[in-house]
Write an enzyme that holds these catalytic residues in place. Structure first.
Site, PDB file in Angstrom:
ATOM      1  N   LYS A  92     -41.006  46.959  14.086  1.00 33.66           N
ATOM      2  CA  LYS A  92     -39.643  47.347  13.716  1.00 33.66           C
ATOM      3  C   LYS A  92     -39.319  46.928  12.281  1.00 33.66           C
ATOM      4  CE  LYS A  92     -38.191  47.202  18.529  1.00 33.66           C
ATOM      5  NZ  LYS A  92     -37.692  46.378  19.632  1.00 33.66           N
ATOM      6  N   GLN A 116     -34.715  40.945  21.170  1.00 26.78           N
ATOM      7  CA  GLN A 116     -35.963  41.397  21.784  1.00 26.78           C
ATOM      8  C   GLN A 116     -36.112  40.821  23.194  1.00 26.78           C
ATOM      9  OE1 GLN A 116     -38.193  43.645  20.392  1.00 26.78           O
ATOM     10  NE2 GLN A 116     -39.135  43.601  22.412  1.00 26.78           N
ATOM     11  N   ASP A 153     -29.402  48.903  20.317  1.00 22.38           N
ATOM     12  CA  ASP A 153     -30.286  49.140  21.457  1.00 22.38           C
ATOM     13  C   ASP A 153     -29.595  49.991  22.528  1.00 22.38           C
ATOM     14  OD1 ASP A 153     -32.933  48.344  21.368  1.00 22.38           O
ATOM     15  OD2 ASP A 153     -32.502  46.244  21.807  1.00 22.38           O
TER      16      ASP A 153
END
Length: 293
Positions: free
Chosen positions: A52, A96, A119
Site C-alpha cells: 500500500k 491493518q 476501508d
C-alpha cells in the site's frame, strides 16, 4: 474464457489516479495523504501494508506508516486513532487487520472517523452503501464491481451466488450486486457455512463470488457452462516442490472451472491487486469530499 485481469486493471486505475494527482499538484492543491496503522509484525500484514505504501509513492500520494508494538494496549491504540482522526493533514487511514487478540477489532474500527474510513468498514459507511448513497465502499467488493464494469460483464437480471457472509466481502457483495444500476440489478443468493447443498445454488448461478478461504472448494461439477467466477479466496498451501515451499491458491479449482467459465479471476493476480487500487480511489474521494466541505 476470458481472464478478469486484476493486476492489469489495477495498474490502469493507478495510472488514472496519478494523472489526477499531477493535475492537483499543477493547480496548487494538496495531494491525498493516506496513513496505515500496523500493530505488531505479522508477516502477511507487513507485506500488505508495504504494498500500500509503495502504491502511494507510485501515484504521487503522501503516505505515513504508523508502526506500533504488538503489546500496545487497547486504550493506547484508541488514543492513537483519536490523534489520526484529528490530524488535518490526513485524508484517510486504515488499521491493518488482524489485530492482536487482546484488542477488540470492532471497538477500534468504530473509533475511526467515518470521513477518514477509506476501508469502508465503519457502520456509518456500511449503512450509506446499503442506502445507495455516496460513501467509501469496502475496498475488495469495490474492486470486484470495478472489474465487472471494466470487462462489461452483464449483471442485470442475472443470478449471483455469493459464498461467504463476512462483513468485509460476502455481505457487502450481496448488497452491491442487488443495488439499482450497473453493475448490479442482479438477483442475489447469499450462502455460507450453514447453507445446505450449496452446489444446488452454484449450479444455477450466472455469477459466483466466493470468499471462503478453502482451497479449491469450487469444483467444475458445481458450476454451469458460461458462468462468471470471482475468486476472492487466497490461501498458502504447502508445496515442497515449489521454491518458496508453498503456493498461493484460491477457493476455485481454476484449472477445471476455467474450462466452463465465460469470465474468471486468477489467483494471484485477480481480486487482490484491485483491493489496493480501490483503497487509493477511496483516499482520492476522501480528499475531494474534504475539499467540498
Amino acid at each position: 474464457m476470458q481472464l478478469l485481469d486484476g493486476k492489469k486493471t489495477a495498474e490502469d486505475i493507478k495510472s488514472e489516479i496519478a494523472i489526477q494527482v499531477q493535475k492537483m499538484k499543477a493547480d496548487g492543491q494538496k495531494v491525498p495523504h493516506l496513513a496505515a496503522v500496523l500493530v505488531g509484525s505479522n508477516g502477511a500484514s507487513l507485506t500488505y501494508v508495504g504494498s500500500k505504501v509503495r502504491s502511494c509513492q507510485q501515484i504521487g500520494f503522501e503516505s505515513t506508516l504508523v508502526s506500533l508494538a504488538e503489546d500496545i494496549s487497547e486504550v493506547e491504540l484508541l488514543a492513537k486513532i483519536k490523534d489520526l482522526n484529528e490530524d488535518d493533514e490526513l485524508d484517510g487511514f486504515i488499521v491493518q487487520l488482524p489485530l492482536p487478540k487482546h484488542i477488540d477489532e470492532q471497538k477500534i474500527l468504530m473509533a475511526i472517523d467515518p470521513d477518514k474510513d477509506v476501508d469502508g468498514f465503519h457502520p456509518t459507511n456500511f449503512g450509506k452503501m446499503a442506502l445507495e448513497m455516496e460513501t467509501f465502499l469496502p475496498a475488495t467488493p469495490y474492486g470486484i464491481m470495478e472489474l465487472l464494469e471494466r470487462y462489461k460483464v452483464e449483471t442485470a437480471g442475472k443470478h449471483t451466488v455469493v459464498i461467504g457472509r463476512s462483513h468485509i466481502v460476502g455481505r457487502p457483495m450481496s448488497i452491491l450486486m442487488s443495488r439499482k444500476g450497473y453493475p448490479g440489478d442482479s438477483t442475489v443468493t447469499l450462502t455460507h457455512s450453514r447453507t445446505k447443498n450449496i452446489e444446488e445454488y452454484t449450479k444455477n448461478a450466472d455469477i459466483i463470488i466466493t470468499a471462503l478461504g478453502v482451497p479449491n472448494y469450487l469444483k467444475a461439477d458445481m458450476v454451469k457452462e458460461g458462468v462468471v467466477v470471482i475468486d476472492v479466496g487466497i490461501t498458502r498451501v504447502e508445496d515442497s516442490s515449489h521454491p518458496k515451499g508453498y503456493v498461493i491458491t484460491g477457493d476455485v479449482d481454476f484449472e477445471n472451472v476455467s474450462k466452463k467459465a465465460s469470465f474468471i479471476t486468477p489467483v494471484p493476480g485477480g481480486v487482490g491487486p484491485m483491493t489496493i487500487a480501490m483503497l487509493l480511489k477511496n483516499t482520492l474521494l476522501a480528499r475531494e469530499m474534504k475539499r467540498n466541505k
